[in-house]
Design an enzyme around this catalytic site. Structure first.
Site: not given
Ligand code: UD1
Ligand code: UDP
Length: 352
Positions: A199-201, A232, A274
């Site tokens: 997950v990083h969006r 992030r 994502d």
């Protein structure tokens, strides 16, 4: 042919590795690393593992707001393009490094070539959608990974100098797959059956409710979740007070190197992500994918039945992972692993 290739973020190292290897035979390539990604596990590991040349220029731009980051890259890149006068500037994908180089090259005498042209999520709130569309519209040579992307460009009025060599990420994957027996995954604690998550969006990390909902889904899955977390996302989980919840819900680990990552995708029962690149890697490695977004630019994987778009809602994620199965057939969507060679051949024809 003199080529200036511009990279800066993790996915671009994976993509450029395939093309750099081909350029090495008969051409001169100068690689620019903008420094958008700088942590060793997001940058250096890929240079150690993949056939990437040492960067001729490292801009050291680092993190910042979109305008700050893009502007700083542009100032440095303009000087380099002026000094080096390359025949072509080669850019990859949809990051701020892509757009910065595209805007500079478009106003220089060099030809601008975009690898991964014609992809659209049709979600203009994504910075990547802005980057990829603007880059396409100022490119001289466009390399689309599949027919669908070529058609998308045609709908936007771009039909000259569009080529369909396939997906360079597939080239890199095919090569690492042959060397996976050298990959040491013994340090990664994983059960026999697991879901691999990334997950990083911005849409998921910058929204506490969405991130909490994804974490809750991980805690409700029937198998453990292995979660190599982007820095992030780690920062966001900590800032939102979700860190303990996340580490109870999943085995949160540092980002892993490329060979380890591909092994984790291949052995997982399902991928929840994502990421753009990971959706394709799951498809190539016959692992069903559940995409934690409402839209995707890799729509063919959804149409083929290998990818399900679920957004960030807990129950939808849990249901999709529980019911994920391998569809009966798998079409060839993005070429056969020789995209980089085709790109270099075409580039030579186009610049001379
Ligand atoms: C960028 C790309 C995204 C791509 C992703 C791949 C843009 C707009 N986004 O997102 O399209 O999918 O890379 O991973 O170009 N950080 C670190 N260490 C690093 C790099 C970043 O800690 O080495 C942290 C910083 O807090 C930074 C944040 O991550 O502010 C975001 O980094 P940034 O490069 O701006 O965007 P990504 O989310 O990595
Ligand atoms: N990747 C990796 N280790 C990780 C996570 C990702 O090697 O821990 C690789 C993986 O091959 C992926 C690529 O990095 O396709 C790009 O990843 P990311 O999801 O960050 O970028 P995106 O494709 O979403 O732009």
């Amino acid at each position: 042919m003199n080529v200036l290739s511009v990279v800066g973020a993790r996915p671009q190292f994976v993509k450029a590795a395939a093309v750099s290897q081909q350029l090495q035979h008969d051409h001169d390539e100068l690689l620019v690393h903008t420094g958008q990604h700088y942590d060793p596990e997001l940058s250096e590991v890929f240079f150690q593992e993949l056939a990437l040349p040492k960067p001729a220029f490292h801009l050291g731009v680092g993190s910042g707001s979109h305008a700050h980051q893009t502007a700083e890259m542009m100032t440095e890149l303009e000087r380099i393009v002026d000094d080096e006068s390359p025949d072509a500037v080669l850019v990859y994908g949809d990051t701020n490094s892509t757009l910065a180089a595209a805007l500079v090259a478009a106003k220089s005498s060099a030809k601008l070539a975009h690898v991964e042209a014609g992809l659209r999520s049709y979600d203009w709130s994504m910075p990547e959608e802005v980057n990829r569309k603007l880059t396409d519209h100022c490119s001289d040579i466009l390399f689309a990974p599949g027919q669908h992307a070529k058609e998308t460009l045609a709908q936007e009025g771009i039909s000259e100098n569009v080529f369909v060599p396939g997906d360079v990420m597939y080239d890199t994957l095919v090569q690492i797959r042959d060397r996976l027996h050298d990959t040491d995954v013994s340090g990664i604690e994983r059960p026999e059956e697991y879901v691999l998550a990334t997950v990083h969006r911005a849409k998921n990390t910058d929204d506490r409710d969405r991130l909490a909902s994804i974490v809750d889904a991980f805690s409700q899955l029937h198998v453990p979740v292995v979660f190599p977390a982007h820095p992030r996302t780690v920062t966001a989980l900590q800032e939102y007070g979700l860190w303990d919840r996340a580490t109870e819900a999943a085995r949160v680990i540092d980002p892993v190197d490329y060979g380890q990552f591909i092994t984790l995708v291949e052995d997982a029962i399902c991928v929840a992500t994502d990421s753009g690149g990971v959706q394709k890697e799951a498809f190539y490695l016959d692992t069903p994918c559940v995409t934690l977004r409402e839209t995707t630019e890799w729509i063919e994987t959804v149409d083929a039945g290998w990818n399900t778009l679920v957004g960030a809602e807990t129950s939808r994620i849990v249901d999709a992972v529980r019911t994920a199965v391998d569809p009966p057939a798998k079409p060839d969507l993005y070429g056969n692993g020789n995209a980089a060679a085709r790109i270099v051949e075409q580039l030579e024809r186009s610049v001379h």
